[in-house]
Scaffold this motif. Sequence first.
Motif, mmCIF file in Angstrom:
data_model
loop_
_atom_site.group_PDB
_atom_site.id
_atom_site.type_symbol
_atom_site.label_atom_id
_atom_site.label_comp_id
_atom_site.label_asym_id
_atom_site.label_seq_id
_atom_site.Cartn_x
_atom_site.Cartn_y
_atom_site.Cartn_z
ATOM 1 N N THR A 1 0.885 -1.158 0.000
ATOM 2 C CA THR A 1 0.000 0.000 0.000
ATOM 3 C C THR A 1 0.925 1.210 0.000
ATOM 4 O OG1 THR A 1 -1.642 -1.183 1.294
ATOM 5 C CG2 THR A 1 -1.833 1.220 1.237
ATOM 6 N N GLU A 2 0.886 2.008 -1.085
ATOM 7 C CA GLU A 2 1.764 3.176 -1.152
ATOM 8 C C GLU A 2 0.980 4.415 -0.735
ATOM 9 O OE1 GLU A 2 4.956 3.015 -4.335
ATOM 10 O OE2 GLU A 2 3.416 1.749 -5.227
ATOM 11 N N VAL A 3 1.596 5.197 0.156
ATOM 12 C CA VAL A 3 0.931 6.389 0.696
ATOM 13 C C VAL A 3 1.892 7.569 0.629
ATOM 14 C CG1 VAL A 3 -0.612 5.103 2.246
ATOM 15 C CG2 VAL A 3 1.657 5.774 3.038
ATOM 16 N N ALA A 4 1.330 8.776 0.731
ATOM 17 C CA ALA A 4 2.161 9.971 0.542
ATOM 18 C C ALA A 4 2.775 10.483 1.837
ATOM 19 C CB ALA A 4 1.326 11.075 -0.110
ATOM 20 N N THR A 5 2.182 10.138 2.972
ATOM 21 C CA THR A 5 2.657 10.716 4.237
ATOM 22 C C THR A 5 2.699 9.656 5.340
ATOM 23 O OG1 THR A 5 0.413 11.246 4.959
ATOM 24 C CG2 THR A 5 1.576 12.967 3.716
ATOM 25 N N LEU A 6 3.402 9.981 6.403
ATOM 26 C CA LEU A 6 3.453 9.084 7.565
ATOM 27 C C LEU A 6 2.072 8.967 8.208
ATOM 28 C CD1 LEU A 6 6.778 10.506 8.910
ATOM 29 C CD2 LEU A 6 6.418 8.080 8.375
ATOM 30 N N GLU A 7 1.320 10.063 8.203
ATOM 31 C CA GLU A 7 -0.033 10.051 8.780
ATOM 32 C C GLU A 7 -0.904 9.063 7.998
ATOM 33 O OE1 GLU A 7 1.750 12.766 8.128
ATOM 34 O OE2 GLU A 7 2.062 13.443 10.189
ATOM 35 N N ALA A 8 -0.760 9.089 6.663
ATOM 36 C CA ALA A 8 -1.542 8.164 5.826
ATOM 37 C C ALA A 8 -1.091 6.722 6.067
ATOM 38 C CB ALA A 8 -1.388 8.538 4.356
ATOM 39 N N ALA A 9 0.198 6.546 6.357
ATOM 40 C CA ALA A 9 0.688 5.192 6.661
ATOM 41 C C ALA A 9 0.047 4.678 7.943
ATOM 42 C CB ALA A 9 2.208 5.202 6.793
ATOM 43 N N ALA A 10 -0.048 5.529 8.947
ATOM 44 C CA ALA A 10 -0.680 5.119 10.210
ATOM 45 C C ALA A 10 -2.153 4.786 9.970
ATOM 46 C CB ALA A 10 -0.531 6.226 11.251
ATOM 47 N N SER A 11 -2.820 5.577 9.133
ATOM 48 C CA SER A 11 -4.246 5.326 8.835
ATOM 49 C C SER A 11 -4.434 4.030 8.063
ATOM 50 C CB SER A 11 -4.849 6.464 8.005
ATOM 51 O OG SER A 11 -4.730 7.662 8.688
ATOM 52 N N ALA A 12 -3.394 3.627 7.289
ATOM 53 C CA ALA A 12 -3.524 2.433 6.444
ATOM 54 C C ALA A 12 -3.245 1.133 7.199
ATOM 55 C CB ALA A 12 -2.565 2.546 5.249
ATOM 56 N N LEU A 13 -2.907 1.245 8.479
ATOM 57 C CA LEU A 13 -2.656 0.024 9.265
ATOM 58 C C LEU A 13 -3.929 -0.809 9.347
ATOM 59 C CD1 LEU A 13 -0.480 1.496 12.147
ATOM 60 C CD2 LEU A 13 0.209 -0.325 10.566
ATOM 61 N N PRO A 14 -3.804 -2.133 9.524
ATOM 62 C CA PRO A 14 -4.997 -2.969 9.612
ATOM 63 C C PRO A 14 -5.932 -2.507 10.731
ATOM 64 C CG PRO A 14 -2.992 -4.303 9.547
ATOM 65 C CD PRO A 14 -2.555 -2.889 9.661
ATOM 66 N N ALA A 15 -7.220 -2.778 10.546
ATOM 67 C CA ALA A 15 -8.200 -2.363 11.558
ATOM 68 C C ALA A 15 -8.034 -3.194 12.831
ATOM 69 C CB ALA A 15 -9.613 -2.515 10.995
ATOM 70 N N SER A 16 -7.680 -4.469 12.672
ATOM 71 C CA SER A 16 -7.556 -5.325 13.861
ATOM 72 C C SER A 16 -6.130 -5.253 14.421
ATOM 73 C CB SER A 16 -7.892 -6.765 13.486
ATOM 74 O OG SER A 16 -7.071 -7.159 12.414
ATOM 75 N N PRO A 17 -5.967 -5.469 15.728
ATOM 76 C CA PRO A 17 -4.639 -5.378 16.336
ATOM 77 C C PRO A 17 -3.623 -6.271 15.625
ATOM 78 C CG PRO A 17 -6.328 -5.612 18.011
ATOM 79 C CD PRO A 17 -7.008 -5.817 16.694
ATOM 80 N N SER A 18 -2.489 -5.705 15.265
ATOM 81 C CA SER A 18 -1.489 -6.439 14.480
ATOM 82 C C SER A 18 -0.099 -6.200 15.049
ATOM 83 C CB SER A 18 -1.494 -5.964 13.020
ATOM 84 O OG SER A 18 -2.755 -6.147 12.453
ATOM 85 N N ARG A 19 0.802 -7.102 14.685
ATOM 86 C CA ARG A 19 2.212 -6.932 15.063
ATOM 87 C C ARG A 19 2.922 -6.274 13.869
ATOM 88 N NH1 ARG A 19 3.814 -9.458 19.604
ATOM 89 N NH2 ARG A 19 5.956 -9.574 18.845
ATOM 90 N N VAL A 20 3.414 -5.050 14.110
ATOM 91 C CA VAL A 20 3.888 -4.196 13.005
ATOM 92 C C VAL A 20 5.388 -3.937 13.154
ATOM 93 C CG1 VAL A 20 3.637 -1.914 11.919
ATOM 94 C CG2 VAL A 20 1.640 -3.033 12.969
ATOM 95 N N LEU A 21 6.152 -4.209 12.108
ATOM 96 C CA LEU A 21 7.567 -3.803 12.087
ATOM 97 C C LEU A 21 7.632 -2.392 11.502
ATOM 98 C CD1 LEU A 21 10.600 -4.369 12.452
ATOM 99 C CD2 LEU A 21 10.591 -5.479 10.201
ATOM 100 N N LEU A 22 8.138 -1.456 12.326
ATOM 101 C CA LEU A 22 8.148 -0.039 11.955
ATOM 102 C C LEU A 22 9.598 0.391 11.742
ATOM 103 C CD1 LEU A 22 6.020 2.221 11.774
ATOM 104 C CD2 LEU A 22 6.300 2.588 14.227
ATOM 105 N N THR A 23 9.960 0.723 10.493
ATOM 106 C CA THR A 23 11.346 1.140 10.204
ATOM 107 C C THR A 23 11.314 2.473 9.455
ATOM 108 O OG1 THR A 23 11.493 0.002 8.071
ATOM 109 C CG2 THR A 23 12.068 -1.298 10.000
ATOM 110 N N VAL A 24 10.699 3.472 10.089
ATOM 111 C CA VAL A 24 10.539 4.776 9.432
ATOM 112 C C VAL A 24 11.541 5.808 9.953
ATOM 113 C CG1 VAL A 24 8.101 4.499 8.792
ATOM 114 C CG2 VAL A 24 8.707 5.355 11.078
ATOM 115 N N GLY A 25 12.368 5.425 10.927
ATOM 116 C CA GLY A 25 13.311 6.386 11.514
ATOM 117 C C GLY A 25 12.763 6.932 12.824
ATOM 118 N N ARG A 26 13.685 7.266 13.721
ATOM 119 C CA ARG A 26 13.231 7.616 15.078
ATOM 120 C C ARG A 26 12.528 8.972 15.153
ATOM 121 N NH1 ARG A 26 18.297 9.601 18.750
ATOM 122 N NH2 ARG A 26 19.399 10.747 17.137
ATOM 123 N N GLN A 27 12.707 9.813 14.105
ATOM 124 C CA GLN A 27 12.046 11.136 14.125
ATOM 125 C C GLN A 27 10.624 11.063 13.574
ATOM 126 O OE1 GLN A 27 14.266 13.860 14.779
ATOM 127 N NE2 GLN A 27 16.247 12.939 14.360
#
Length: 252
Positions: free
Chosen positions: A110-136
């Motif tokens: 799923t390609e998105v334009a912003t980090l906010e859109a990436a957060a919105s695109a997460l699955p609706a149900s609780p999931s285990r997510v590997l996040l490698t977007v940088g600490r900032q």
Amino acid sequence: MTMKLLILGGTAQAVQLAERLAGDARFAVTYSLAGRTETPRLPPVPTRIGGFGGAEGLSTYLRERAIDVLIDATHPFAERISASARAAAGELLIVLHRQKWLPTQEDRWTEVATLEAAASALPASPSRVLLTVGRQSLVPFATRAGHHYVIRVIDPPVIPPGMTGFEILVGRGPFLLAGEIALMRQHQIECLVTKNSGGEAAFAKIEAARALGLPVILVTPPQASSAGAFISVEDVMSELVRRHESLAKRSV
Ligand code: NAP
């Protein structure tokens, strides 16, 4: 004659370029970093660390030090320094930005334009997510509670208020495919969120997600900073040699 180069760095490609130029008598290289990483990889050339004070400060730096070529080899998501480079350097500027990754038929992106859109695109149900977007770049994910975040960073991050259910993995790439697959299995990852940074050094996680059939949410890089860019160190080397020859001709 010696051509004075300033490399805006902070990427594996920038280090590679500086390593190629080190010891070449045609070029005098300075490598510049913002100072974000506690123990950055440094090439064997003179280094300066810290901002310039916007486009005006960079322009003054270039003029006072008689820099012949400015090379923007920063990360494709580092928008402000690239905008400063375009404004300050004009014809003196060369951009080195690797090509972004492209999906294959096996990828579930799923390609998105912003980090906010990436957060919105997460699955609706609780999931285990590997996040490698940088600490900032963690803030938007604090608003999506309920998931378990495995956050991989180069240096320990400041955790944004409201962020719950996470663990931190500190590590610096390049990572290998087998290791990335093992990590995703060990942490029972169900979704990868990352920036489409392009290049080889960070690509193994994308291949690992593909191999495991995992969905990937990718933030697309801003376009402006890569316009007219060279995509390889070799291409920049050729351009520098060409500019050196033409400067040498003009100075005889
Ligand atoms: P940014 O938002 O474009 O830069 C913020 C400010 O930091 C700039 O306005 C500039 O300050 C200073 N700066 C940035 N890069 C610099 C450099 N190479 N040399 C001197 N000053 C620099 O960039 P960012 O996203 O914070 O990234 C900072 C650095 O980390 C970049 O050099 C980039 O290559 C590297 N990096 C970024 C990411 C990412 O995801 N953004 C990932 C990996 C590496 P002044 O305005 O005062 O000149």
